[in-house]
Design a protein around this motif. Structure first.
Motif, PDB file in Angstrom:
ATOM      1  N   ASP A  53      43.461  10.653  -8.703  1.00  0.00           N
ATOM      2  CA  ASP A  53      44.109   9.567  -7.954  1.00  0.00           C
ATOM      3  C   ASP A  53      44.311   8.349  -8.850  1.00  0.00           C
ATOM      4  O   ASP A  53      45.350   7.693  -8.782  1.00  0.00           O
ATOM      5  N   LEU A  54      43.331   8.058  -9.695  1.00  0.00           N
ATOM      6  CA  LEU A  54      43.476   6.946 -10.644  1.00  0.00           C
ATOM      7  C   LEU A  54      44.566   7.239 -11.671  1.00  0.00           C
ATOM      8  O   LEU A  54      45.323   6.345 -12.060  1.00  0.00           O
ATOM      9  N   LEU A  55      44.666   8.496 -12.101  1.00  0.00           N
ATOM     10  CA  LEU A  55      45.713   8.879 -13.048  1.00  0.00           C
ATOM     11  C   LEU A  55      47.102   8.726 -12.431  1.00  0.00           C
ATOM     12  O   LEU A  55      48.043   8.284 -13.093  1.00  0.00           O
ATOM     13  N   ILE A  56      47.226   9.076 -11.173  1.00  0.00           N
ATOM     14  CA  ILE A  56      48.509   8.917 -10.479  1.00  0.00           C
ATOM     15  C   ILE A  56      48.865   7.438 -10.384  1.00  0.00           C
ATOM     16  O   ILE A  56      50.011   7.051 -10.608  1.00  0.00           O
ATOM     17  N   GLN A  57      47.874   6.617 -10.097  1.00  0.00           N
ATOM     18  CA  GLN A  57      48.092   5.167 -10.041  1.00  0.00           C
ATOM     19  C   GLN A  57      48.544   4.654 -11.412  1.00  0.00           C
ATOM     20  O   GLN A  57      49.456   3.830 -11.498  1.00  0.00           O
ATOM     21  N   ALA A  58      47.949   5.149 -12.480  1.00  0.00           N
ATOM     22  CA  ALA A  58      48.330   4.745 -13.833  1.00  0.00           C
ATOM     23  C   ALA A  58      49.758   5.179 -14.148  1.00  0.00           C
ATOM     24  O   ALA A  58      50.528   4.419 -14.749  1.00  0.00           O
ATOM     25  N   GLU A  59      50.121   6.387 -13.726  1.00  0.00           N
ATOM     26  CA  GLU A  59      51.475   6.873 -13.972  1.00  0.00           C
ATOM     27  C   GLU A  59      52.500   6.019 -13.228  1.00  0.00           C
ATOM     28  O   GLU A  59      53.551   5.673 -13.765  1.00  0.00           O
ATOM     29  N   GLU A  60      52.190   5.661 -11.975  1.00  0.00           N
ATOM     30  CA  GLU A  60      53.113   4.843 -11.194  1.00  0.00           C
ATOM     31  C   GLU A  60      53.280   3.455 -11.806  1.00  0.00           C
ATOM     32  O   GLU A  60      54.374   2.900 -11.797  1.00  0.00           O
ATOM     33  N   GLU A  61      52.213   2.916 -12.371  1.00  0.00           N
ATOM     34  CA  GLU A  61      52.255   1.573 -12.951  1.00  0.00           C
ATOM     35  C   GLU A  61      52.914   1.554 -14.326  1.00  0.00           C
ATOM     36  O   GLU A  61      53.732   0.700 -14.616  1.00  0.00           O
ATOM     37  N   PHE A  62      52.546   2.504 -15.180  1.00  0.00           N
ATOM     38  CA  PHE A  62      52.971   2.453 -16.578  1.00  0.00           C
ATOM     39  C   PHE A  62      53.883   3.589 -17.007  1.00  0.00           C
ATOM     40  O   PHE A  62      54.455   3.537 -18.089  1.00  0.00           O
ATOM     41  N   GLY A  63      53.993   4.650 -16.239  1.00  0.00           N
ATOM     42  CA  GLY A  63      54.707   5.834 -16.723  1.00  0.00           C
ATOM     43  C   GLY A  63      53.942   6.399 -17.902  1.00  0.00           C
ATOM     44  O   GLY A  63      52.720   6.537 -17.839  1.00  0.00           O
ATOM     45  N   TYR A  64      54.632   6.677 -18.981  1.00  0.00           N
ATOM     46  CA  TYR A  64      53.953   7.180 -20.178  1.00  0.00           C
ATOM     47  C   TYR A  64      53.875   6.126 -21.271  1.00  0.00           C
ATOM     48  O   TYR A  64      53.528   6.430 -22.401  1.00  0.00           O
ATOM     49  N   ASP A  65      54.229   4.895 -20.953  1.00  0.00           N
ATOM     50  CA  ASP A  65      54.197   3.807 -21.934  1.00  0.00           C
ATOM     51  C   ASP A  65      53.015   2.901 -21.623  1.00  0.00           C
ATOM     52  O   ASP A  65      53.129   1.939 -20.881  1.00  0.00           O
ATOM     53  N   HIS A  66      51.865   3.228 -22.179  1.00  0.00           N
ATOM     54  CA  HIS A  66      50.656   2.455 -21.906  1.00  0.00           C
ATOM     55  C   HIS A  66      50.507   1.344 -22.931  1.00  0.00           C
ATOM     56  O   HIS A  66      50.499   1.604 -24.137  1.00  0.00           O
TER      57      HIS A  66
END
Length: 99
Positions: free
Chosen positions: A62-75
């Motif tokens: 769930d945290l990974l999905i949140q990270a993807e929604e926020e940043f995509g693949y550009d962290h």
């Protein structure tokens, strides 16, 4: 009791991109085999080193999905960045340590 393979594959893509972008980063040397570094926080990011086994846990996904929604693949930190409050992340990790 299954796990979500797409979330694991997305995390793997993020890690591969960040490791290839930071080939000379000395900070990566202090992550033991079987662990990964993640950056957590809404404004100020704090670095945590966690076991890779957490990647297939539903609460961590769930945290990974949140990270993807926020940043995509550009962290922005070059590594996996999770945009949640630090205390929330610690609560999730604590629950994973107990199970």
């Amino acid at each position: 009791m299954g796990f979500r393979l797409p979330a694991i594959l997305r995390a793997k893509q993020i890690l591969q991109r960040s490791s290839s972008a930071n080939q000379t980063a000395p900070i990566a040397m202090d992550v033991p085999k079987g662990y990964l570094a993640v950056y957590v926080g809404e404004k100020r990011k704090k670095r945590f080193v966690i076991p890779v086994s957490y990647l297939n846990k539903p609460s961590f996904q769930d945290l990974l999905i949140q990270a993807e929604e926020e940043f995509g693949y550009d962290h922005p930190m070059g590594g996996l960045t999770i945009p949640c409050r630090e205390n929330m992340f610690i609560d999730v990790i604590s629950c994973l340590n107990c199970s």
